[in-house]
Design an enzyme around this catalytic site. Structure first.
Site, short mmCIF file in Angstrom:
data_model
loop_
_atom_site.label_atom_id
_atom_site.label_comp_id
_atom_site.label_asym_id
_atom_site.label_seq_id
_atom_site.Cartn_x
_atom_site.Cartn_y
_atom_site.Cartn_z
N LYS A 1 0.86 -1.18 0.00
CA LYS A 1 0.00 0.00 0.00
C LYS A 1 0.89 1.23 0.00
O LYS A 1 2.00 1.13 0.51
CB LYS A 1 -0.94 0.02 1.20
CG LYS A 1 -0.34 -0.20 2.59
CD LYS A 1 0.77 0.64 3.12
CE LYS A 1 0.62 2.07 3.40
NZ LYS A 1 1.86 2.68 3.99
N TYR B 1 -4.41 4.25 6.10
CA TYR B 1 -4.92 3.26 7.06
C TYR B 1 -6.30 3.67 7.57
O TYR B 1 -7.15 2.82 7.82
CB TYR B 1 -3.96 3.10 8.25
CG TYR B 1 -2.69 2.37 7.89
CD1 TYR B 1 -2.68 0.98 7.84
CD2 TYR B 1 -1.53 3.05 7.58
CE1 TYR B 1 -1.53 0.29 7.50
CE2 TYR B 1 -0.37 2.37 7.24
CZ TYR B 1 -0.38 0.99 7.20
OH TYR B 1 0.75 0.31 6.85
P1 NAD Z 1 12.41 2.13 1.99
O1 NAD Z 1 12.89 3.42 1.45
O2 NAD Z 1 13.01 1.63 3.26
O3 NAD Z 1 12.59 0.97 0.88
C1 NAD Z 1 12.40 1.21 -0.48
C2 NAD Z 1 13.35 0.34 -1.30
O4 NAD Z 1 13.18 0.66 -2.68
C3 NAD Z 1 14.84 0.57 -0.97
O5 NAD Z 1 15.50 -0.66 -0.90
C4 NAD Z 1 15.33 1.37 -2.17
O6 NAD Z 1 16.71 1.14 -2.45
C5 NAD Z 1 14.45 0.84 -3.28
N1 NAD Z 1 14.33 1.74 -4.43
C6 NAD Z 1 14.31 1.33 -5.72
N2 NAD Z 1 14.20 2.36 -6.54
C7 NAD Z 1 14.16 3.46 -5.78
C8 NAD Z 1 14.06 4.85 -6.08
N3 NAD Z 1 13.96 5.30 -7.35
N4 NAD Z 1 14.04 5.71 -5.05
C9 NAD Z 1 14.11 5.29 -3.77
N5 NAD Z 1 14.21 3.98 -3.44
C10 NAD Z 1 14.23 3.07 -4.44
O7 NAD Z 1 10.84 2.26 2.13
P2 NAD Z 1 9.83 1.31 2.93
O8 NAD Z 1 9.47 1.99 4.20
O9 NAD Z 1 10.35 -0.05 2.98
O10 NAD Z 1 8.53 1.40 1.98
C11 NAD Z 1 8.43 0.66 0.77
C12 NAD Z 1 6.95 0.43 0.44
O11 NAD Z 1 6.37 -0.34 1.49
C13 NAD Z 1 6.11 1.69 0.33
O12 NAD Z 1 5.13 1.53 -0.67
C14 NAD Z 1 5.44 1.80 1.69
O13 NAD Z 1 4.20 2.49 1.66
C15 NAD Z 1 5.25 0.35 2.04
N6 NAD Z 1 5.21 0.12 3.50
C16 NAD Z 1 4.17 -0.59 4.01
C17 NAD Z 1 4.11 -0.83 5.38
C18 NAD Z 1 2.99 -1.63 5.94
O14 NAD Z 1 2.85 -1.68 7.16
N7 NAD Z 1 2.21 -2.32 5.12
C19 NAD Z 1 5.10 -0.33 6.22
C20 NAD Z 1 6.16 0.37 5.66
C21 NAD Z 1 6.20 0.60 4.29
#
Ligand code: NAD
Length: 350
Positions: free
Chosen positions: A100, A188
């Site tokens: 999401k 959420y």
């Molecule tokens: P994050 O920044 O920690 O991870 C993102 C990943 O994508 C990194 O490994 C990064 O290197 C990679 N990436 C690839 N191309 C990229 C670009 N162009 N720019 C930036 N990063 C790039 O983020 P996250 O917190 O892990 O979030 C990732 C996804 O998961 C989002 O869609 C977020 O909404 C979702 N999320 C959901 C929950 C949940 O509880 N369901 C919790 C956290 C995050």
């Protein structure tokens, strides 16, 4: 053999929540990794016993088509990248689990749904709360009529964004996030109002606070919305990137009032109902049994749906409806006028 997932994107959520959850899955296993950082991918692969041949980069991702050990990909990338990777995965003949918010526009959501249909594959959105035992118990209580008819739902989802962290940086870039606190946290509440009331709003009003903080130059910090329903109920939501962590749903109903607090946490959610002097608390010790954690249950749901033909609890259509409502919230905040969302009330069952 268990259903094999390849995880796309090895950021914070993938590393800290999803990868460890495979250990408690009954039907799913970690089969592959897709990352832009080969060193990180190799390290994670060796920690989780993923063979080197099942590591892909974003460039050779499409070769996943030739890998029969991978049944589905799980996209955990910045929001704006979800749609293209989902479409590529469907073209490669895989099922898709996508985090999401599903995508950053309604058009992209539709593109994902169409690609799934063309490929005859499942699209599921990572709405983990639908697999949280406390949320499920609260919904059972509500649907059984124990609270009476729901009149007002309030949802609050806030957290202080850490801008020093790479995962905070893309969240304030509109081109990658599609929006601010509403896309990340407020979603959420949007989804929660829909599952608590089991109804879709017919009108949306919203207001966005001004911020002089240059961090919030492209996306909103504080935004507040109201949904109006045909049944006569109202739902409210607030989200912010500069207020301390809150995840709280309030439920005012004809017979009883209830609170989910935390409502959407990773663990230890709690549901409390109050009737006069009597307080009833549901904070289930089941949380101590890792096999029932919401992450593993979510991962198991996709193979379960495929094997049993049961309806999915988190379809692409559900994900798209939230994005449509989020776009209506942004439109109302920008125009300072209510926006009609009377699109046919497709979710309401009764
Ligand atoms: P994050 O920044 O920690 O991870 C993102 C990943 O994508 C990194 O490994 C990064 O290197 C990679 N990436 C690839 N191309 C990229 C670009 N162009 N720019 C930036 N990063 C790039 O983020 P996250 O917190 O892990 O979030 C990732 C996804 O998961 C989002 O869609 C977020 O909404 C979702 N999320 C959901 C929950 C949940 O509880 N369901 C919790 C956290 C995050």
């Amino acid at each position: 053999r268990p259903f094999g997932y390849a995880i796309v994107g090895l950021g914070k959520y993938a590393i800290n929540q999803i990868l460890p959850a495979f250990g408690e899955c009954q039907h799913a296993r970690l089969a592959g990794l897709v990352s832009g950082d080969p060193q990180k991918a190799r390290k994670v692969a060796s920690a989780y016993g993923v063979p080197e041949k099942n590591i892909y980069s974003y460039d050779n991702f499409d070769d996943i088509r030739n890998n029969p050990e991978i049944d589905a990909v799980y996209i955990i990338l910045p929001n704006a990248l979800h749609a293209d990777f989902a479409v590529r995965a469907f073209r490669a003949g895989k099922h898709v689990m996508c985090e999401k918010p599903m995508a950053t526009s309604v058009e992209d959501c539709q593109r994902m749904i169409d690609a799934a249909r063309r490929a005859s594959k499942q699209l599921m959105i990572g709405y983990r709360c639908h697999f949280d035992p406390i949320t499920q118990s609260a919904l059972q209580t509500i649907r059984a009529g124990k609270l009476g008819k729901l009149r007002v739902v309030t949802t609050e989802n806030t957290d202080v964004l850490s801008i020093d962290d790479p995962s905070g940086q893309w969240r304030v870039k509109r081109s990658l996030s599609g929006g601010g606190s509403l896309m990340d946290l407020g979603i959420y509440g949007v989804n929660g109002a829909r599952y608590l009331l089991n109804e879709d709003p017919i009108e949306v009003s919203a207001i966005r606070a001004e911020s002089s903080n240059p961090v919030f130059h492209e996306v909103e910090d504080i935004i507040s919305w109201t949904f109006r329903y045909r049944s006569g109920a109202l739902a409210h939501g607030n989200s912010s990137f500069t207020a301390a962590a809150t995840s709280r749903f309030g439920i005012q109903a004809e017979k009883l009032s209830g609170t989910l607090n935390p409502a959407t946490g990773y663990y230890n959610n709690r549901f409390e109902t109050v009737a006069g002097e009597e307080t009833h608390v549901l904070s289930d010790p089941m949380f101590q049994i890792p096999a029932l954690n919401q992450f593993s249950a979510q991962l198991d749901h996709l193979p379960d749906v495929l094997g049993s033909g049961k309806p999915s609890l988190a379809t692409g259509e559900e994900g798209m409806q939230d994005i449509r409502l989020i776009q209506a919230i942004y439109q109302s905040a920008a125009t300072r006028r209510p926006v009609s969302t009377d699109w046919g009330d497709w979710r309401r069952k009764a």
